[in-house]
Enzyme design. Structure first.
Site: not given
Ligand code: 13P
Length: 259
Positions: A216, A98, A9-11, A237-238, A176, A100, A170
């Site tokens: 994470s 998600h 997930n590149w966000k 994510g990251g 994050g 977010e 999640e």
């Molecule tokens: P991180 O891996 O940056 O914690 O993000 C997880 C995430 O929200 C994937 O959708």
């Protein structure tokens, strides 16, 4: 046996040029491998989807997913992107719910259920996210919260459609933050989610559905997490923004998938 999935997930990150070099780097590293015993899904921002689907068809090393879609079918909804549009450019997966989107864009369980419906109508697979915030975990309410999210946003689907769905657990406090759920915490929740799928559908659906862990997850902890019996891979994510780290996570999933 369920095959593992690693989804990126590149966000809202990367310019077009950066996206292009990241995918090039990922493919270079994947090409060094003969075989990958896991599925890879990359979910870039909307403007880069076609770049990725073009790569997908040339290389066939990964699938492409969107990060969001409209709850509406088509029409006068300025700024929205429909599931039908995504499908028309060969996008087969889409993240829904998600944390977010729930938090910053006020997406309700009812809206999420509609998004899931649009995806299923267009033969796409929702990657349906659930997870509790820290206060809910500390109050011992995490199972209850996740159950309610599934019941309101996903479990209205009939028996066949659930087979096209991926669930991602999640925990919001792990996203994050560098604070990963322990493998035991992840396994406990994943086993619980699988038991809910069995209760609502049947044993076959519970055995079949893939439940990913997100929060994470990185190249240092992927093997530990993915080795848990009910953890079928990760939503990253990251760490998905660095080719070395992301490919390392894919190779760890592949290694476990091959065992
Ligand atoms: P991180 O891996 O940056 O914690 O993000 C997880 C995430 O929200 C994937 O959708």
């Amino acid at each position: 046996m369920r095959s593992k999935i690693v989804a990126a997930n590149w966000k809202m990150n990367l310019t077009f040029g950066e996206a292009e070099s990241l995918v090039d780097d990922i493919l270079d590293r994947l090409d060094e491998q003969d075989e990958l015993n896991c599925e890879v899904i990359i979910c870039p921002p909307f403007p880069y989807l076609e770049l990725l689907t073009d790569f997908e068809f040339d290389e066939q090393r990964f699938n492409v997913g969107a990060q969001n879609c409209s709850a509406f079918d088509m029409g006068a909804y300025t700024g929205e992107v429909s599931a039908k549009m995504l499908k028309s450019i060969d996008v087969d997966y889409c993240i829904v719910g998600h944390s977010e989107r729930r938090k910053y864009f006020g997406e309700s369980d009812e809206t999420l259920a509609e998004k899931v419906n649009r995806l299923i109508e267009n033969n796409m697979s929702p990657i349906f996210c659930v997870g509790e915030v820290l206060e809910e975990r500390e109050a011992g309410r995490h199972f209850e919260v996740v159950k309610e999210q599934l019941e309101k946003g996903l479990f209205h689907l009939d028996g066949d459609a659930i087979y096209d769905t991926i669930i991602a657990y999640e925990p919001v406090w792990a996203i994050g933050t560098g604070k990963t759920a322990t493998p035991e915490q992840a396994q406990e929740m994943h086993a619980y989610i699988r038991s809910l799928v069995k209760e609502r559908y049947d044993q076959a659906a519970a055995d079949d559905i893939r439940i990913l862990y997100g929060g994470s997850c990185n190249a240092q902890n992927a093997t530990e997490l993915f080795s848990q019996p009910d953890v079928d891979g990760g939503l990253i994510g990251g760490a998905s923004l660095k080719a070395n780290d992301f490919v390392s996570i894919c190779l760890q999933a592949s290694q476990i998938g091959a065992e």
